[in-house]
Design a protein around this motif. Structure first.
Motif, mmCIF file in Angstrom:
data_model
loop_
_atom_site.group_PDB
_atom_site.id
_atom_site.type_symbol
_atom_site.label_atom_id
_atom_site.label_comp_id
_atom_site.label_asym_id
_atom_site.label_seq_id
_atom_site.Cartn_x
_atom_site.Cartn_y
_atom_site.Cartn_z
ATOM 1 N N UNK A 88 20.896 26.152 57.791
ATOM 2 C CA UNK A 88 21.408 27.458 58.221
ATOM 3 C C UNK A 88 21.907 28.298 57.055
ATOM 4 N N UNK A 89 22.198 27.657 55.908
ATOM 5 C CA UNK A 89 22.762 28.414 54.786
ATOM 6 C C UNK A 89 22.751 27.556 53.529
ATOM 7 N N UNK A 103 23.481 22.389 56.967
ATOM 8 C CA UNK A 103 22.650 22.195 58.154
ATOM 9 C C UNK A 103 23.530 22.253 59.395
ATOM 10 N N UNK A 104 22.888 22.348 60.544
ATOM 11 C CA UNK A 104 23.599 22.242 61.818
ATOM 12 C C UNK A 104 22.781 21.376 62.755
ATOM 13 N N UNK A 105 23.389 20.280 63.217
ATOM 14 C CA UNK A 105 22.725 19.384 64.144
ATOM 15 C C UNK A 105 23.140 19.650 65.579
ATOM 16 N N UNK A 106 22.603 18.858 66.484
ATOM 17 C CA UNK A 106 22.954 19.004 67.888
ATOM 18 C C UNK A 106 24.350 18.472 68.180
ATOM 19 N N UNK A 107 24.884 17.643 67.267
ATOM 20 C CA UNK A 107 26.245 17.128 67.401
ATOM 21 C C UNK A 107 26.867 17.061 66.016
ATOM 22 N N UNK A 108 28.109 16.579 65.953
ATOM 23 C CA UNK A 108 28.799 16.484 64.668
ATOM 24 C C UNK A 108 28.759 15.066 64.097
ATOM 25 N N UNK A 109 27.763 14.300 64.488
ATOM 26 C CA UNK A 109 27.619 12.930 64.013
ATOM 27 C C UNK A 109 26.361 12.725 63.162
ATOM 28 N N UNK A 110 25.266 13.358 63.564
ATOM 29 C CA UNK A 110 23.960 13.026 62.978
ATOM 30 C C UNK A 110 23.948 13.137 61.457
ATOM 31 N N UNK A 133 28.153 29.336 66.121
ATOM 32 C CA UNK A 133 26.901 30.088 66.089
ATOM 33 C C UNK A 133 26.290 29.941 64.695
ATOM 34 N N UNK A 134 25.002 29.670 64.635
ATOM 35 C CA UNK A 134 24.341 29.388 63.358
ATOM 36 C C UNK A 134 24.319 30.583 62.414
ATOM 37 N N UNK A 135 24.555 31.789 62.943
ATOM 38 C CA UNK A 135 24.510 32.987 62.100
ATOM 39 C C UNK A 135 25.885 33.385 61.549
ATOM 40 N N UNK A 136 26.874 32.494 61.671
ATOM 41 C CA UNK A 136 28.218 32.741 61.144
ATOM 42 C C UNK A 136 28.900 33.935 61.821
ATOM 43 N N UNK A 137 28.540 34.199 63.057
ATOM 44 C CA UNK A 137 29.133 35.329 63.774
ATOM 45 C C UNK A 137 30.462 34.973 64.431
ATOM 46 N N UNK A 138 30.812 33.674 64.526
ATOM 47 C CA UNK A 138 32.115 33.295 65.067
ATOM 48 C C UNK A 138 33.214 33.725 64.108
ATOM 49 N N UNK A 140 35.722 31.903 63.258
ATOM 50 C CA UNK A 140 35.999 30.749 62.394
ATOM 51 C C UNK A 140 34.808 29.804 62.428
ATOM 52 N N UNK A 141 34.104 29.701 61.299
ATOM 53 C CA UNK A 141 32.982 28.768 61.179
ATOM 54 C C UNK A 141 33.439 27.577 60.354
ATOM 55 N N UNK A 142 33.215 26.371 60.879
ATOM 56 C CA UNK A 142 33.734 25.149 60.260
ATOM 57 C C UNK A 142 32.584 24.372 59.620
ATOM 58 N N UNK A 143 32.764 24.023 58.339
ATOM 59 C CA UNK A 143 31.768 23.261 57.596
ATOM 60 C C UNK A 143 32.409 21.944 57.154
ATOM 61 N N UNK A 144 31.734 20.832 57.425
ATOM 62 C CA UNK A 144 32.256 19.516 57.085
ATOM 63 C C UNK A 144 31.483 18.915 55.909
ATOM 64 N N UNK A 145 32.202 18.160 55.065
ATOM 65 C CA UNK A 145 31.561 17.441 53.973
ATOM 66 C C UNK A 145 32.451 16.297 53.522
ATOM 67 N N UNK A 146 31.837 15.249 52.986
ATOM 68 C CA UNK A 146 32.611 14.074 52.577
ATOM 69 C C UNK A 146 33.380 14.308 51.282
#
Length: 268
Positions: A88-89, A103-110, A133-138, A140-146
């Motif tokens: 997505x970005x 990326x954006x998956x169907x869940x927050x696990x994959x 929303x994949x276009x960052x229109x929310x 607050x868009x949350x991005x996860x990383x280790x």
């Protein structure tokens, strides 16, 4: 005497086996780290290109009306998304290891423990919350990383606990197939994994409350004032201050002129 010697030999063999097993496990972790770094370095080499002095004019999307300053990289999204449609970005922070697809998956696990191609790896992939929303229109868009010990992925986010690090890296860049953004960092703090930081506020009161907490608890003082039209991006990684602690870095998305379009498709 013979029995004692046999016992010593047995203990030595057990100890040696434990040491070899530990070394094998450490080697496996090192290999995974190495593979993760190599994979994302290769992606950056193939799908991004630095822009700056001497680059073609259509590779230099300007920041601000007067131009002059440029987005440091361009991204070939058509080719990248042909390899992984979940992209997505692309997130970039100059002078740091952060130079990764999102990326954006169907869940927050994959994608938590999978590379972009779906292969298991503890490095995982930076991924957007599946509720967003994949276009960052929310708002607050949350991005996860280790929080990787080798500093890859979001392993450098905790450096924002030092105000000097913020002064050196006050902005990031978010590129999408349609638009480019400058991320003005405004706050960084430790929070529980189930805190309101991980919500998507809809009312003005909820937005103001989230921003107020962000400014009050931040590790640094940004001085950046939010505008009514601003949207938020939350970068989240693990922290170890308490059980299920998270460290988050929040920024305001500021859309840049000339973002997306031909400038995003110039990499061969």
């Amino acid at each position: 005497m013979k029995k004692r010697k046999l016992l010593r030999t047995a203990f030595f063999l057990i100890f040696l086996g434990i040491m070899l097993f530990a070394a094998w496990k450490l080697y496996g972790i090192w290999q995974e780290y190495r593979e993760g770094i190599k994979t994302y370095d290769d992606l950056a080499d193939r799908y991004t290109k630095p822009v700056g002095p001497g680059a073609a004019e259509d590779q230099m999307p300007a920041i601000g009306e007067g131009g002059g300053k440029t987005i440091p990289i361009s991204v070939s999204f058509d080719a990248l998304m042909a390899e992984c449609p979940d992209v997505v970005a692309w997130l970039y922070c100059e002078g740091t290891p952060i130079n990764y697809p999102i990326v954006q998956g169907e869940d927050n696990e994959y994608y938590m423990y999978r590379l972009m191609d779906g292969k298991y790896n503890k490095s995982g992939t930076l991924f957007m919350d599946c509720r967003n929303q994949a276009d960052f229109s929310d708002w607050n868009t949350i991005i996860y990383g280790h929080n990787m010990k080798n500093g890859s992925m979001f392993g450098t986010l905790l450096k924002y606990q030092d105000p000097k690090y913020y002064e050196e890296h006050p902005v990031m860049y978010l590129l999408t197939p349609e638009k480019h953004y400058e991320i003005k960092l405004v706050s960084a703090y430790v929070t529980p994994a189930d805190s309101e930081t991980y919500t998507i506020p809809e009312t003005q009161a909820e937005k103001e409350a989230m921003l107020l907490k962000a400014y009050r608890t931040s590790s640094f003082i940004s001085g950046v004032q939010p505008l009514r039209e601003d949207r938020m991006i939350t970068l989240s990684t693990c922290a170890y201050d308490f059980q299920d602690a998270r460290y988050v870095v929040l920024g305001l998305l500021r859309e840049l002129p000339n973002g997306g379009g031909s400038a995003a498709e110039t990499v061969e």
